[in-house]
Design a protein around this motif. Structure first.
Motif, PDB file in Angstrom:
ATOM      1  N   LEU A 116      -9.260   0.583  -4.445  1.00 42.57           N
ATOM      2  CA  LEU A 116      -7.814   0.359  -4.299  1.00 42.57           C
ATOM      3  C   LEU A 116      -7.058   0.831  -5.542  1.00 42.57           C
ATOM      4  O   LEU A 116      -5.953   1.370  -5.432  1.00 42.57           O
ATOM      5  N   ARG A 117      -7.642   0.663  -6.715  1.00 42.57           N
ATOM      6  CA  ARG A 117      -7.002   1.159  -7.943  1.00 42.57           C
ATOM      7  C   ARG A 117      -6.900   2.680  -7.922  1.00 42.57           C
ATOM      8  O   ARG A 117      -5.924   3.255  -8.383  1.00 42.57           O
ATOM      9  N   GLY A 118      -7.901   3.356  -7.368  1.00 42.66           N
ATOM     10  CA  GLY A 118      -7.846   4.811  -7.222  1.00 42.66           C
ATOM     11  C   GLY A 118      -6.708   5.226  -6.296  1.00 42.66           C
ATOM     12  O   GLY A 118      -5.981   6.187  -6.584  1.00 42.66           O
ATOM     13  N   LEU A 119      -6.517   4.498  -5.195  1.00 43.19           N
ATOM     14  CA  LEU A 119      -5.408   4.795  -4.279  1.00 43.19           C
ATOM     15  C   LEU A 119      -4.060   4.538  -4.956  1.00 43.19           C
ATOM     16  O   LEU A 119      -3.102   5.284  -4.752  1.00 43.19           O
ATOM     17  N   ALA A 120      -3.987   3.473  -5.751  1.00 42.13           N
ATOM     18  CA  ALA A 120      -2.745   3.170  -6.476  1.00 42.13           C
ATOM     19  C   ALA A 120      -2.453   4.251  -7.506  1.00 42.13           C
ATOM     20  O   ALA A 120      -1.314   4.711  -7.634  1.00 42.13           O
ATOM     21  N   ARG A 121      -3.454   4.684  -8.240  1.00 44.70           N
ATOM     22  CA  ARG A 121      -3.289   5.727  -9.258  1.00 44.70           C
ATOM     23  C   ARG A 121      -2.790   7.030  -8.632  1.00 44.70           C
ATOM     24  O   ARG A 121      -1.920   7.703  -9.172  1.00 44.70           O
ATOM     25  N   ASP A 122      -3.326   7.367  -7.452  1.00 42.41           N
ATOM     26  CA  ASP A 122      -2.948   8.620  -6.776  1.00 42.41           C
ATOM     27  C   ASP A 122      -1.641   8.504  -6.005  1.00 42.41           C
ATOM     28  O   ASP A 122      -1.160   9.503  -5.463  1.00 42.41           O
ATOM     29  N   ARG A 123      -1.075   7.287  -5.947  1.00 44.34           N
ATOM     30  CA  ARG A 123       0.195   7.037  -5.236  1.00 44.34           C
ATOM     31  C   ARG A 123       0.084   7.467  -3.768  1.00 44.34           C
ATOM     32  O   ARG A 123       0.991   8.048  -3.189  1.00 44.34           O
ATOM     33  N   THR A 124      -1.049   7.179  -3.172  1.00 49.47           N
ATOM     34  CA  THR A 124      -1.348   7.560  -1.803  1.00 49.47           C
ATOM     35  C   THR A 124      -0.556   6.715  -0.813  1.00 49.47           C
ATOM     36  O   THR A 124      -0.564   5.487  -0.880  1.00 49.47           O
ATOM     37  N   GLY A 125       0.122   7.368   0.112  1.00 47.35           N
ATOM     38  CA  GLY A 125       0.808   6.670   1.194  1.00 47.35           C
ATOM     39  C   GLY A 125      -0.217   6.130   2.177  1.00 47.35           C
ATOM     40  O   GLY A 125      -1.132   6.837   2.597  1.00 47.35           O
ATOM     41  N   LEU A 126      -0.062   4.869   2.534  1.00 48.05           N
ATOM     42  CA  LEU A 126      -1.058   4.187   3.360  1.00 48.05           C
ATOM     43  C   LEU A 126      -0.441   3.435   4.521  1.00 48.05           C
ATOM     44  O   LEU A 126       0.717   3.018   4.451  1.00 48.05           O
ATOM     45  N   ALA A 127      -1.255   3.234   5.538  1.00 50.73           N
ATOM     46  CA  ALA A 127      -0.985   2.232   6.564  1.00 50.73           C
ATOM     47  C   ALA A 127      -2.004   1.127   6.275  1.00 50.73           C
ATOM     48  O   ALA A 127      -3.213   1.365   6.304  1.00 50.73           O
ATOM     49  N   VAL A 128      -1.521  -0.055   5.956  1.00 51.20           N
ATOM     50  CA  VAL A 128      -2.390  -1.175   5.591  1.00 51.20           C
ATOM     51  C   VAL A 128      -2.425  -2.148   6.762  1.00 51.20           C
ATOM     52  O   VAL A 128      -1.398  -2.705   7.143  1.00 51.20           O
ATOM     53  N   LEU A 129      -3.616  -2.322   7.330  1.00 48.74           N
ATOM     54  CA  LEU A 129      -3.795  -3.245   8.440  1.00 48.74           C
ATOM     55  C   LEU A 129      -4.188  -4.602   7.876  1.00 48.74           C
ATOM     56  O   LEU A 129      -5.174  -4.713   7.138  1.00 48.74           O
ATOM     57  N   GLY A 136      -2.897 -12.231  15.069  1.00 43.16           N
ATOM     58  CA  GLY A 136      -3.357 -10.868  15.319  1.00 43.16           C
ATOM     59  C   GLY A 136      -3.272 -10.003  14.076  1.00 43.16           C
ATOM     60  O   GLY A 136      -3.328 -10.482  12.960  1.00 43.16           O
ATOM     61  N   GLU A 137      -3.097  -8.724  14.330  1.00 46.94           N
ATOM     62  CA  GLU A 137      -3.095  -7.741  13.254  1.00 46.94           C
ATOM     63  C   GLU A 137      -1.692  -7.191  13.061  1.00 46.94           C
ATOM     64  O   GLU A 137      -0.945  -7.036  14.015  1.00 46.94           O
ATOM     65  N   ARG A 138      -1.383  -6.878  11.820  1.00 41.25           N
ATOM     66  CA  ARG A 138      -0.077  -6.314  11.477  1.00 41.25           C
ATOM     67  C   ARG A 138      -0.298  -5.102  10.592  1.00 41.25           C
ATOM     68  O   ARG A 138      -1.208  -5.080   9.774  1.00 41.25           O
ATOM     69  N   THR A 139       0.550  -4.081  10.750  1.00 43.35           N
ATOM     70  CA  THR A 139       0.440  -2.875   9.935  1.00 43.35           C
ATOM     71  C   THR A 139       1.671  -2.726   9.063  1.00 43.35           C
ATOM     72  O   THR A 139       2.801  -2.782   9.555  1.00 43.35           O
ATOM     73  N   LEU A 140       1.432  -2.535   7.756  1.00 48.36           N
ATOM     74  CA  LEU A 140       2.509  -2.244   6.814  1.00 48.36           C
ATOM     75  C   LEU A 140       2.281  -0.847   6.259  1.00 48.36           C
ATOM     76  O   LEU A 140       1.141  -0.450   6.017  1.00 48.36           O
ATOM     77  N   HIS A 141       3.355  -0.108   6.043  1.00 46.08           N
ATOM     78  CA  HIS A 141       3.274   1.229   5.459  1.00 46.08           C
ATOM     79  C   HIS A 141       3.819   1.171   4.047  1.00 46.08           C
ATOM     80  O   HIS A 141       4.777   0.453   3.774  1.00 46.08           O
ATOM     81  N   GLY A 142       3.197   1.933   3.146  1.00 42.66           N
ATOM     82  CA  GLY A 142       3.700   1.958   1.787  1.00 42.66           C
ATOM     83  C   GLY A 142       2.690   2.522   0.809  1.00 42.66           C
ATOM     84  O   GLY A 142       1.744   3.219   1.180  1.00 42.66           O
ATOM     85  N   VAL A 143       2.918   2.185  -0.458  1.00 43.00           N
ATOM     86  CA  VAL A 143       2.099   2.664  -1.568  1.00 43.00           C
ATOM     87  C   VAL A 143       1.690   1.458  -2.404  1.00 43.00           C
ATOM     88  O   VAL A 143       2.504   0.567  -2.666  1.00 43.00           O
ATOM     89  N   ILE A 144       0.428   1.439  -2.822  1.00 46.21           N
ATOM     90  CA  ILE A 144      -0.048   0.340  -3.663  1.00 46.21           C
ATOM     91  C   ILE A 144       0.545   0.501  -5.061  1.00 46.21           C
ATOM     92  O   ILE A 144       0.379   1.534  -5.698  1.00 46.21           O
ATOM     93  N   ASP A 145       1.247  -0.540  -5.510  1.00 42.85           N
ATOM     94  CA  ASP A 145       1.825  -0.531  -6.855  1.00 42.85           C
ATOM     95  C   ASP A 145       0.870  -1.104  -7.895  1.00 42.85           C
ATOM     96  O   ASP A 145       0.821  -0.649  -9.027  1.00 42.85           O
ATOM     97  N   ARG A 146       0.122  -2.136  -7.512  1.00 42.53           N
ATOM     98  CA  ARG A 146      -0.718  -2.845  -8.480  1.00 42.53           C
ATOM     99  C   ARG A 146      -1.895  -3.459  -7.736  1.00 42.53           C
ATOM    100  O   ARG A 146      -1.768  -3.887  -6.599  1.00 42.53           O
ATOM    101  N   VAL A 147      -3.023  -3.515  -8.439  1.00 44.90           N
ATOM    102  CA  VAL A 147      -4.219  -4.139  -7.873  1.00 44.90           C
ATOM    103  C   VAL A 147      -4.718  -5.181  -8.856  1.00 44.90           C
ATOM    104  O   VAL A 147      -4.991  -4.880 -10.019  1.00 44.90           O
ATOM    105  N   GLY A 148      -4.793  -6.417  -8.392  1.00 47.42           N
ATOM    106  CA  GLY A 148      -5.353  -7.498  -9.201  1.00 47.42           C
ATOM    107  C   GLY A 148      -6.817  -7.703  -8.868  1.00 47.42           C
ATOM    108  O   GLY A 148      -7.441  -6.872  -8.212  1.00 47.42           O
ATOM    109  N   ARG A 149      -7.320  -8.818  -9.311  1.00 46.93           N
ATOM    110  CA  ARG A 149      -8.740  -9.113  -9.064  1.00 46.93           C
ATOM    111  C   ARG A 149      -9.037  -9.322  -7.590  1.00 46.93           C
ATOM    112  O   ARG A 149     -10.073  -8.897  -7.095  1.00 46.93           O
ATOM    113  N   ASP A 150      -8.127  -9.992  -6.871  1.00 49.13           N
ATOM    114  CA  ASP A 150      -8.376 -10.292  -5.464  1.00 49.13           C
ATOM    115  C   ASP A 150      -7.132 -10.100  -4.587  1.00 49.13           C
ATOM    116  O   ASP A 150      -7.011 -10.694  -3.531  1.00 49.13           O
ATOM    117  N   TYR A 151      -6.221  -9.258  -5.046  1.00 50.31           N
ATOM    118  CA  TYR A 151      -5.002  -8.995  -4.282  1.00 50.31           C
ATOM    119  C   TYR A 151      -4.468  -7.611  -4.651  1.00 50.31           C
ATOM    120  O   TYR A 151      -4.883  -6.984  -5.624  1.00 50.31           O
TER     121      TYR A 151
END
Length: 192
Positions: A116-129, A136-151
């Motif tokens: 996830l840190r690699g995706l954040a570093r590359d500013r990769t656009g994602l669909a996060v399920l 049920g399931e929900r999909t959010l679109h965006g870019v990972i800004d920060r990755v913590g230990r468990d979030y």
């Protein structure tokens, strides 16, 4: 004459007993070795195969298995790559019976957070399920800004929008335990 027959019979019985003992030992060793095999090892033994991954949230992904890490796998679909945490999968179809242990100690320690840190570093656009349990399931679109230990913090945008301040609708903090999968577009010419 009778003595020859008796010794032949005893020899046959002893050989049969030894064969049964050997068969039992082989079966026990096979069970012991199978008990030590981890899912990641089975997945590494299936790299390059077309497999199906069913998630607890109900989604199903079909693709070529391109990576099997310590906590997640990557499937290559025709136009996307999907990162699936092992914890969100409930069934795999198409795996080989081959198990391949991870030879690198460094790679053994790299977990979901590293990917996830690699995706954040590359500013990769994602669909996060996100698996929502009873909702049920929900999909959010965006870019990972920060990755913590468990979030992770996801800058939520519209589908296909770049991560610019004007496009960010909200900042969603998502626990790893809620991640069902992450889908990114494959780079042009990838896999060609």
């Amino acid at each position: 004459m009778r003595w020859d027959a008796l010794f032949d019979d005893l020899e046959t019985q002893l050989a049969a007993s030894e064969r049964l003992d050997l068969d039992a030992e082989i079966a026990e060793r096979t069970r012991s070795e199978s008990a030590a095999v981890e899912l990641a090892d089975r997945l590494r033994g299936s790299l390059g195969l077309l497999i199906v991954v069913e998630l607890a949230s109900g989604s199903t992904f079909h693709g070529s298995l391109s990576h099997a890490g310590s906590q997640a796998l990557v499937l290559d679909e025709p136009t996307h790559q999907v990162l699936v945490p092992y914890a969100s999968a409930v069934r795999y179809l198409g795996l080989s019976r081959l198990a391949v242990p991870e030879p690198s100690r460094v790679r053994q320690r790299l977990g979901l957070a590293s990917a996830l840190r690699g995706l954040a570093r590359d500013r990769t656009g994602l669909a996060v399920l996100i698996s929502g349990g009873s909702t049920g399931e929900r999909t959010l679109h965006g870019v990972i800004d920060r990755v913590g230990r468990d979030y992770l913090d996801l800058a939520v945008t519209g589908e296909g929008e770049d991560r610019r301040a004007a496009n960010v609708r909200q900042l969603a903090t998502i626990p790893f335990a809620a991640l069902a999968a992450l889908r990114s577009a494959r780079a042009p010419g990838y896999g060609a």
